[in-house]
Design a protein around this motif. Structure first.
Motif, PDB file in Angstrom:
ATOM      1  N   MET A   1       0.826  -1.208   0.000  1.00 27.29           N
ATOM      2  CA  MET A   1       0.000   0.000   0.000  1.00 27.29           C
ATOM      3  C   MET A   1       0.859   1.256   0.000  1.00 27.29           C
ATOM      4  SD  MET A   1      -3.328  -0.537   2.453  1.00 27.29           S
ATOM      5  CE  MET A   1      -2.338  -0.707   3.928  1.00 27.29           C
ATOM      6  N   PHE A   2       1.812   1.318   0.905  1.00 25.28           N
ATOM      7  CA  PHE A   2       2.629   2.526   1.021  1.00 25.28           C
ATOM      8  C   PHE A   2       3.542   2.695  -0.187  1.00 25.28           C
ATOM      9  CE2 PHE A   2       1.950   1.636   5.692  1.00 25.28           C
ATOM     10  CZ  PHE A   2       1.012   2.651   5.847  1.00 25.28           C
ATOM     11  N   PHE A   3       4.009   1.586  -0.750  1.00 28.47           N
ATOM     12  CA  PHE A   3       4.834   1.657  -1.959  1.00 28.47           C
ATOM     13  C   PHE A   3       4.027   2.213  -3.126  1.00 28.47           C
ATOM     14  CE2 PHE A   3       6.149  -0.151  -6.005  1.00 28.47           C
ATOM     15  CZ  PHE A   3       7.507   0.123  -6.032  1.00 28.47           C
ATOM     16  N   ALA A   4       2.786   1.755  -3.259  1.00 29.26           N
ATOM     17  CA  ALA A   4       1.967   2.116  -4.420  1.00 29.26           C
ATOM     18  C   ALA A   4       1.300   3.477  -4.282  1.00 29.26           C
ATOM     19  CB  ALA A   4       0.883   1.051  -4.641  1.00 29.26           C
ATOM     20  N   CYS A   5       1.308   4.063  -3.094  1.00 30.36           N
ATOM     21  CA  CYS A   5       0.646   5.357  -2.907  1.00 30.36           C
ATOM     22  C   CYS A   5       1.635   6.396  -2.405  1.00 30.36           C
ATOM     23  CB  CYS A   5      -0.519   5.208  -1.937  1.00 30.36           C
ATOM     24  SG  CYS A   5      -1.436   6.747  -1.635  1.00 30.36           S
ATOM     25  N   TYR A   6       1.904   6.415  -1.118  1.00 25.91           N
ATOM     26  CA  TYR A   6       2.755   7.458  -0.542  1.00 25.91           C
ATOM     27  C   TYR A   6       4.163   7.445  -1.127  1.00 25.91           C
ATOM     28  CZ  TYR A   6      -0.965   7.583   2.935  1.00 25.91           C
ATOM     29  OH  TYR A   6      -2.176   7.676   3.550  1.00 25.91           O
ATOM     30  N   GLY A   7       4.668   6.261  -1.435  1.00 26.72           N
ATOM     31  CA  GLY A   7       6.019   6.165  -1.981  1.00 26.72           C
ATOM     32  C   GLY A   7       6.161   6.745  -3.370  1.00 26.72           C
TER      33      GLY A   7
ATOM     34  N   ARG B   1     -16.631  -4.643   7.224  1.00 24.35           N
ATOM     35  CA  ARG B   1     -15.437  -5.436   7.493  1.00 24.35           C
ATOM     36  C   ARG B   1     -14.203  -4.672   7.013  1.00 24.35           C
ATOM     37  NH1 ARG B   1     -15.978 -10.766   8.898  1.00 24.35           N
ATOM     38  NH2 ARG B   1     -18.077 -11.660   8.735  1.00 24.35           N
ATOM     39  N   ARG B   2     -13.208  -4.593   7.885  1.00 29.37           N
ATOM     40  CA  ARG B   2     -12.011  -3.836   7.545  1.00 29.37           C
ATOM     41  C   ARG B   2     -11.304  -4.413   6.327  1.00 29.37           C
ATOM     42  NH1 ARG B   2     -10.016  -3.479  13.857  1.00 29.37           N
ATOM     43  NH2 ARG B   2     -10.913  -1.430  14.339  1.00 29.37           N
ATOM     44  N   SER B   3     -11.228  -5.728   6.232  1.00 26.88           N
ATOM     45  CA  SER B   3     -10.520  -6.348   5.108  1.00 26.88           C
ATOM     46  C   SER B   3     -11.188  -5.995   3.788  1.00 26.88           C
ATOM     47  CB  SER B   3     -10.466  -7.868   5.295  1.00 26.88           C
ATOM     48  OG  SER B   3     -11.774  -8.420   5.410  1.00 26.88           O
ATOM     49  N   ARG B   4     -12.520  -5.919   3.773  1.00 30.89           N
ATOM     50  CA  ARG B   4     -13.222  -5.586   2.535  1.00 30.89           C
ATOM     51  C   ARG B   4     -13.066  -4.105   2.188  1.00 30.89           C
ATOM     52  NH1 ARG B   4     -18.792  -9.137   3.432  1.00 30.89           N
ATOM     53  NH2 ARG B   4     -17.726 -11.164   3.637  1.00 30.89           N
ATOM     54  N   VAL B   5     -13.000  -3.248   3.199  1.00 28.56           N
ATOM     55  CA  VAL B   5     -12.748  -1.832   2.940  1.00 28.56           C
ATOM     56  C   VAL B   5     -11.390  -1.655   2.281  1.00 28.56           C
ATOM     57  CG1 VAL B   5     -12.362   0.408   4.029  1.00 28.56           C
ATOM     58  CG2 VAL B   5     -14.248  -1.027   4.802  1.00 28.56           C
ATOM     59  N   ILE B   6     -10.372  -2.345   2.795  1.00 26.72           N
ATOM     60  CA  ILE B   6      -9.030  -2.248   2.209  1.00 26.72           C
ATOM     61  C   ILE B   6      -9.034  -2.793   0.789  1.00 26.72           C
ATOM     62  CG2 ILE B   6      -6.622  -2.942   2.452  1.00 26.72           C
ATOM     63  CD1 ILE B   6      -7.119  -3.175   5.481  1.00 26.72           C
ATOM     64  N   ALA B   7      -9.760  -3.869   0.563  1.00 29.24           N
ATOM     65  CA  ALA B   7      -9.851  -4.427  -0.794  1.00 29.24           C
ATOM     66  C   ALA B   7     -10.473  -3.426  -1.756  1.00 29.24           C
ATOM     67  CB  ALA B   7     -10.654  -5.729  -0.771  1.00 29.24           C
ATOM     68  N   VAL B   8     -11.495  -2.695  -1.314  1.00 28.48           N
ATOM     69  CA  VAL B   8     -12.105  -1.674  -2.163  1.00 28.48           C
ATOM     70  C   VAL B   8     -11.110  -0.556  -2.452  1.00 28.48           C
ATOM     71  CG1 VAL B   8     -13.910   0.094  -2.255  1.00 28.48           C
ATOM     72  CG2 VAL B   8     -14.458  -2.198  -1.442  1.00 28.48           C
ATOM     73  N   VAL B   9     -10.294  -0.194  -1.453  1.00 35.08           N
ATOM     74  CA  VAL B   9      -9.270   0.831  -1.676  1.00 35.08           C
ATOM     75  C   VAL B   9      -8.320   0.403  -2.789  1.00 35.08           C
ATOM     76  CG1 VAL B   9      -7.283   2.009  -0.659  1.00 35.08           C
ATOM     77  CG2 VAL B   9      -9.401   1.781   0.651  1.00 35.08           C
ATOM     78  N   GLY B  10      -7.941  -0.873  -2.802  1.00 30.11           N
ATOM     79  CA  GLY B  10      -7.078  -1.366  -3.874  1.00 30.11           C
ATOM     80  C   GLY B  10      -7.704  -1.166  -5.240  1.00 30.11           C
ATOM     81  N   LEU B  11      -9.017  -1.395  -5.338  1.00 28.38           N
ATOM     82  CA  LEU B  11      -9.697  -1.188  -6.621  1.00 28.38           C
ATOM     83  C   LEU B  11      -9.760   0.295  -6.991  1.00 28.38           C
ATOM     84  CD1 LEU B  11     -12.644  -3.743  -6.259  1.00 28.38           C
ATOM     85  CD2 LEU B  11     -10.473  -4.037  -7.471  1.00 28.38           C
TER      86      LEU B  11
ATOM     87  N   VAL C   1      -0.474  -0.591 -11.246  1.00 33.07           N
ATOM     88  CA  VAL C   1      -1.797  -1.205 -11.379  1.00 33.07           C
ATOM     89  C   VAL C   1      -1.787  -2.592 -10.736  1.00 33.07           C
ATOM     90  CG1 VAL C   1      -3.419  -2.205 -13.027  1.00 33.07           C
ATOM     91  CG2 VAL C   1      -2.563   0.117 -13.376  1.00 33.07           C
ATOM     92  N   LEU C   2      -0.733  -3.354 -11.012  1.00 33.53           N
ATOM     93  CA  LEU C   2      -0.605  -4.689 -10.411  1.00 33.53           C
ATOM     94  C   LEU C   2      -0.469  -4.592  -8.889  1.00 33.53           C
ATOM     95  CD1 LEU C   2       1.744  -6.471 -12.989  1.00 33.53           C
ATOM     96  CD2 LEU C   2      -0.714  -6.834 -12.634  1.00 33.53           C
ATOM     97  N   CYS C   3       0.280  -3.609  -8.393  1.00 32.24           N
ATOM     98  CA  CYS C   3       0.412  -3.421  -6.949  1.00 32.24           C
ATOM     99  C   CYS C   3      -0.940  -3.112  -6.311  1.00 32.24           C
ATOM    100  CB  CYS C   3       1.402  -2.302  -6.647  1.00 32.24           C
ATOM    101  SG  CYS C   3       3.140  -2.718  -6.894  1.00 32.24           S
ATOM    102  N   SER C   4      -1.727  -2.265  -6.964  1.00 31.86           N
ATOM    103  CA  SER C   4      -3.035  -1.904  -6.422  1.00 31.86           C
ATOM    104  C   SER C   4      -3.985  -3.099  -6.402  1.00 31.86           C
ATOM    105  CB  SER C   4      -3.639  -0.758  -7.236  1.00 31.86           C
ATOM    106  OG  SER C   4      -2.811   0.379  -7.185  1.00 31.86           O
ATOM    107  N   LEU C   5      -3.946  -3.901  -7.460  1.00 31.04           N
ATOM    108  CA  LEU C   5      -4.736  -5.141  -7.454  1.00 31.04           C
ATOM    109  C   LEU C   5      -4.227  -6.084  -6.376  1.00 31.04           C
ATOM    110  CD1 LEU C   5      -5.120  -5.727 -11.304  1.00 31.04           C
ATOM    111  CD2 LEU C   5      -6.895  -4.974  -9.709  1.00 31.04           C
ATOM    112  N   GLY C   6      -2.910  -6.088  -6.169  1.00 28.67           N
ATOM    113  CA  GLY C   6      -2.331  -6.907  -5.102  1.00 28.67           C
ATOM    114  C   GLY C   6      -2.841  -6.490  -3.735  1.00 28.67           C
ATOM    115  N   VAL C   7      -3.089  -5.192  -3.530  1.00 25.84           N
ATOM    116  CA  VAL C   7      -3.658  -4.724  -2.273  1.00 25.84           C
ATOM    117  C   VAL C   7      -5.005  -5.391  -2.027  1.00 25.84           C
ATOM    118  CG1 VAL C   7      -4.677  -2.701  -1.132  1.00 25.84           C
ATOM    119  CG2 VAL C   7      -2.437  -2.517  -2.236  1.00 25.84           C
ATOM    120  N   SER C   8      -5.835  -5.459  -3.058  1.00 24.16           N
ATOM    121  CA  SER C   8      -7.153  -6.085  -2.904  1.00 24.16           C
ATOM    122  C   SER C   8      -7.026  -7.572  -2.583  1.00 24.16           C
ATOM    123  CB  SER C   8      -7.978  -5.893  -4.187  1.00 24.16           C
ATOM    124  OG  SER C   8      -8.219  -4.532  -4.429  1.00 24.16           O
TER     125      SER C   8
END
Length: 470
Positions: A234-240, A287-297, A392-399
Motif C-alpha cells: 500500500m505505502f509503496f503504491a501510494c505514498y512512496g 469489514r475492515r478487510s473488505r474496505v481495504i480491498a475496495v481501496v485497492g480497486l 496497477v498490479l500493486c493496487s490489485l495486489g492490495v485487494s
C-alpha cells in the motif's frame, strides 16, 4: 470512554495537529532551502531527505520495546524534543556535515513520535470508537499540513534566508508544544487488557508462565505478518510515489506544469479534509478487510487515470484533469484507510506489545517510503508504460492481500462494531446502557438494544442496524 480518557485523547489530537501544522511550514520547501538558499547542491538536499528514512529505520526497531516498557508518554516527549532540536539544527546549519547530522536527529525524532502517539490513542480509546479516533488524527494531520504549507508559501522567499529561519523556528516551536501537551496527558496506569475484542490479553496472570514477546511473537502472528506485507504494498503504491514517481510521470509523460501538479496535490488534501468523516460513517460498520480491498480497486482506477493522462498529453486540459483525478482518488482511498488500518494494528496486538506492533508497522511504512521513490522515480521519468503497469498490479495486489488477511482475522478484529453489538447482547441491561452512554459520549455509533429488555436481566439479542454489512 471515560471523561478522563476523552480529555486525554483530545489533548493528544491537539498536540498532533499543531506538530503537523509546523511540519507543513517546512516540508514543501526543504529541498529548495538546502540546495539553493544554503547553496549545498541538489545532491545534498536529496541525501537529507533520504537520511530522514535512514534514521527512522535505525530507531524504530528499538522504539516499540521502549514504549511497552516505559510507556508511550516519555517516548513521545523525547521524540518531540529531538524533532525540535533537529529542526533548529537544519535552520542554522551552513555546512554539509552539520546539515546531515541535523537531518538524522530530526528524522529520528519524528519517527519515534508516530508509534508513541498511536499507542497513546490506543490506550485512551476502546475498540468501538478507535476507528473514529484514528480518522480524526489523520484528518487533523492533513489539515495541519495543508494550512501550514499554505501559510509557509506566503512567507517563504528564496532571496531572504531569514524567511526560512522563521519557518523552521515555527516548526521547532510546534514540536515543543507537542512535547508539552503530551507531558500533561494523564494516561491509564496500565494498558487495557482488552486491546481489542479478539481476546488478546496481556498475560502474566497468577500462576501463569510469561507469554513470549518481542520479534519472535510478532512474526508468529500470521495476521500481523500479512498486514505488514499488505502495508508495504500500500505505502509503496501510494505514498512512496507522491513526490517521486508520480510527479516525474506527470511532468515527463503527461507534460503538465508544476503549478498544475500543485493543484493535483491540493485536490488530494481537499478530498481527505472534506470527505473524511463522511467516509468514516460509510466504512466503520463494514469489514475492515473488505474496505481495504475496495481501496485497492479505487487505486487501480487512479493509476489507470494516470496512464490515460500520458496518452492524451497533447490535449493539455484532459491530461491535467486525469492527473488531478488520480490524486483525488488516492485521497479517497487514504480517507478509507485511516479509520481501518491503524486500529486494526492495535486490535491485533496483545496489550503488552501495542508499542512493538505500532513500531513494526511504522517500520514497514518507512521501508516502503524508502524503496518507493528509489524504484518509482527513475521509472516514472523514463519507463512510462512499465511504471503504470507495475502500480496497477500493486493496487490489485492490495485487494488480493486484503481478502487473504480477512481470512486470518477474527470477527472481532475484522468488524469490531458488530462484535460490540454481540457482546452487548449477553450483558445485563444496566451494563448495556452504560456502554451505550459511553459510546455516544465519544461520538461513536450507538449500540442498539431491543426496547422490551427488562432491567435486571440479560439484554436479548441485538439486531443489526439497517444497512450494516457483516
Amino acid at each position: 470512554m471515560t471523561t478522563a480518557t476523552g480529555a486525554a485523547l483530545r489533548r493528544i489530537q491537539t498536540g498532533n495537529a499543531l506538530s503537523a501544522f509546523g511540519n507543513g511550514f517546512t516540508v514543501p520547501f526543504l529541498f529548495v532551502y538546502v540546495s539553493q538558499v544554503r547553496d549545498l547542491g541538489a545532491g545534498t538536499a536529496g541525501t537529507v531527505l533520504a537520511l530522514f528514512a535512514v534514521a527512522a529505520l535505525v530507531v524504530l526497531p528499538f522504539t516499540g520495546r521502549a514504549i511497552d516498557r516505559r510507556g508511550p508518554l516519555p517516548v513521545a516527549v523525547a521524540g518531540a524534543a529531538l524533532a525540535a532540536v533537529g529542526s533548529l539544527g537544519l535552520a542554522l546549519s551552513t555546512t554539509v556535515p552539520a546539515t546531515f547530522a541535523s537531518a538524522v536527529v530530526f528524522g529520528a525524532g519524528v519517527s519515534v513520535i508516530q508509534p508513541a502517539l498511536a499507542t497513546m490513542i490506543v490506550w485512551c480509546s476502546a475498540p468501538a470508537n478507535r476507528s473514529r479516533a484514528f480518522a480524526t488524527q489523520f484528518f487533523l494531520n492533513n489539515l495541519g499540513l495543508g494550512v501550514g504549507g499554505l501559510l509557509g508559501g506566503l512567507v517563504v522567499d528564496t532571496d531572504r534566508p531569514s524567511s526560512f529561519l522563521l519557518l523552521f523556528g515555527i516548526e521547532a516551536a510546534m514540536y515543543v508544544v507537542l512535547g508539552a501537551v503530551a507531558a500533561t496527558v494523564r494516561l491509564p496506569a496500565v494498558p487495557r487488557a482488552e486491546t481489542g475484542y479478539a481476546g488478546r490479553p496481556s498475560g502474566g496472570g497468577a500462576g501463569s508462565a510469561p507469554a513470549p514477546g518481542g520479534l519472535r511473537a510478532l512474526l508468529s502472528d500470521r495476521a500481523m505478518v500479512t498486514l505488514c506485507v499488505l502495508g508495504f504494498v500500500m505505502f509503496f503504491a501510494c505514498y512512496g510515489q507522491f513526490e517521486s514517481g508520480l510527479s516525474a510521470y506527470a511532468v515527463e509523460a503527461s507534460r503538465i506544469s508544476p503549478a498544475a501538479l500543485g493543484a493535483a496535490l491540493a485536490a488530494n488534501t481537499a478530498v481527505i479534509v472534506l470527505a473524511q468523516f463522511v467516509v468514516l460513517r460509510l466504512v466503520e460498520r463494514r469489514r475492515r478487510s473488505r474496505v481495504i480491498a475496495v481501496v485497492g480497486l479505487i487505486w487501480t482506477v487512479a493509476w489507470l487515470a494516470a496512464g490515460v493522462s500520458g496518452l492524451v498529453a497533447e490535449r493539455h486540459a484532459l491530461a491535467v484533469a486525469a492527473i488531478v483525478s488520480t490524486y483525488a482518488l488516492f485521497g479517497l482511498g487514504e480517507a478509507m484507510l485511516s479509520p481501518t488500518v491503524a486500529p486494526l494494528v492495535a486490535d491485533l496486538a496483545p496489550a503488552r506489545m501495542v508499542g512493538q506492533y505500532n513500531s513494526a508497522f511504522a517500520l514497514v511504512k518507512q521501508l516502503a517510503l524508502a524503496v518507493g521513490p528509489a524504484v518509482g522515480g527513475p521509472m516514472g521519468a523514463t519507463l512510462h508504460l512499465p511504471y503504470i503497469a507495475m502500480l496497477v498490479l500493486c493496487s490489485l495486489g492490495v485487494s488480493v492481500l486484503a481478502l487473504l488477511l480477512g481470512r486470518r482475522l477474527t470477527e472481532a478484529q475484522d468488524n469490531p462494531l458488530r462484535a460490540s453489538v454481540l457482546v452487548a447482547s449477553s450483558m445485563p441491561l444496566e451494563t448495556v446502557r452504560e456502554a451505550r452512554a459511553a459510546v455516544a459520549a465519544s461520538g461513536g455509533p450507538p449500540l442498539p438494544v431491543a426496547p422490551d429488555a427488562r432491567a435486571g436481566g440479560n439484554a436479548p439479542e441485538v439486531r443489526d442496524a439497517p444497512g450494516r454489512c457483516a
